[in-house]
Design a protein around this motif. Sequence first.
Motif, mmCIF file in Angstrom:
data_model
loop_
_atom_site.group_PDB
_atom_site.id
_atom_site.type_symbol
_atom_site.label_atom_id
_atom_site.label_comp_id
_atom_site.label_asym_id
_atom_site.label_seq_id
_atom_site.Cartn_x
_atom_site.Cartn_y
_atom_site.Cartn_z
ATOM 1 N N ALA A 98 -18.705 -12.132 -10.870
ATOM 2 C CA ALA A 98 -18.924 -10.684 -10.777
ATOM 3 C C ALA A 98 -18.232 -10.118 -9.535
ATOM 4 O O ALA A 98 -17.662 -9.024 -9.582
ATOM 5 N N TRP A 99 -18.267 -10.867 -8.437
ATOM 6 C CA TRP A 99 -17.591 -10.435 -7.209
ATOM 7 C C TRP A 99 -16.094 -10.303 -7.462
ATOM 8 O O TRP A 99 -15.476 -9.301 -7.087
ATOM 9 N N GLN A 159 -25.378 -6.783 -18.137
ATOM 10 C CA GLN A 159 -24.516 -7.396 -17.131
ATOM 11 C C GLN A 159 -23.368 -6.467 -16.750
ATOM 12 O O GLN A 159 -23.018 -6.344 -15.577
ATOM 13 N N ILE A 160 -22.774 -5.806 -17.745
ATOM 14 C CA ILE A 160 -21.686 -4.857 -17.478
ATOM 15 C C ILE A 160 -22.213 -3.701 -16.642
ATOM 16 O O ILE A 160 -21.542 -3.232 -15.721
ATOM 17 N N VAL A 220 -27.530 0.919 -18.235
ATOM 18 C CA VAL A 220 -27.307 0.118 -19.448
ATOM 19 C C VAL A 220 -27.041 1.021 -20.655
ATOM 20 O O VAL A 220 -26.150 0.742 -21.466
ATOM 21 N N ASN A 221 -27.791 2.097 -20.768
ATOM 22 C CA ASN A 221 -27.573 3.010 -21.898
ATOM 23 C C ASN A 221 -26.190 3.647 -21.836
ATOM 24 O O ASN A 221 -25.574 3.897 -22.875
ATOM 25 N N THR A 222 -25.696 3.897 -20.632
ATOM 26 C CA THR A 222 -24.343 4.430 -20.474
ATOM 27 C C THR A 222 -23.323 3.420 -20.989
ATOM 28 O O THR A 222 -22.354 3.792 -21.658
ATOM 29 N N VAL A 223 -23.546 2.155 -20.693
ATOM 30 C CA VAL A 223 -22.637 1.106 -21.160
ATOM 31 C C VAL A 223 -22.635 1.057 -22.688
ATOM 32 O O VAL A 223 -21.564 0.987 -23.309
ATOM 33 N N TYR A 224 -23.815 1.115 -23.301
ATOM 34 C CA TYR A 224 -23.878 1.125 -24.763
ATOM 35 C C TYR A 224 -23.136 2.336 -25.334
ATOM 36 O O TYR A 224 -22.410 2.227 -26.323
#
Length: 158
Positions: A58-59, A126-127, A135-139
């Motif tokens: 992730a880094w 994770q994203i 998380v909802n923004t990622v979806y």
Amino acid sequence: MRSEQETERALALYADTVRRICMVHLKNEADTEDIFQTVFIKYLLSSPPFRDAEHEKAWFIRVTINACKDLLRSFFRSRTVPLEELPLSAAVEEGDRGLWEAVWALPENYRDVLYLHYYEGYTAPQIGKLLHKNVNTVYTLLGRAKKLLRERLEGEDG
């Protein structure tokens, strides 16, 4: 400063990921190499403690994305024009060429989530942590990106 063995291990594990992220953002082999070196020099010279291998990966992803954005925003970059458009990477087969061109034509936030989800195998939570997004923004971004990609690819075929 990290040891030579640590750096070689990191290169073996993350070199492909760093290069691919750079190509997605920069679409340019020369800039990709510059950022690739910058990321690994930063790794070599710094020694942030990592909880586990996933935290280390992730880094690398976060540092690579930030370095690409910094380059794209730089004064030099905004005042230059490329002499010619570089062709897509030779690693992309002819059959995948249309797909890659369509992905690269998407806005950056859509490219990031598509790449991390489908190529690196990250889940939406994770994203969200990697990109500092809900998380909802990622979806939502994944859904919109797939819809845009589908429309563009169907437009080429139809």
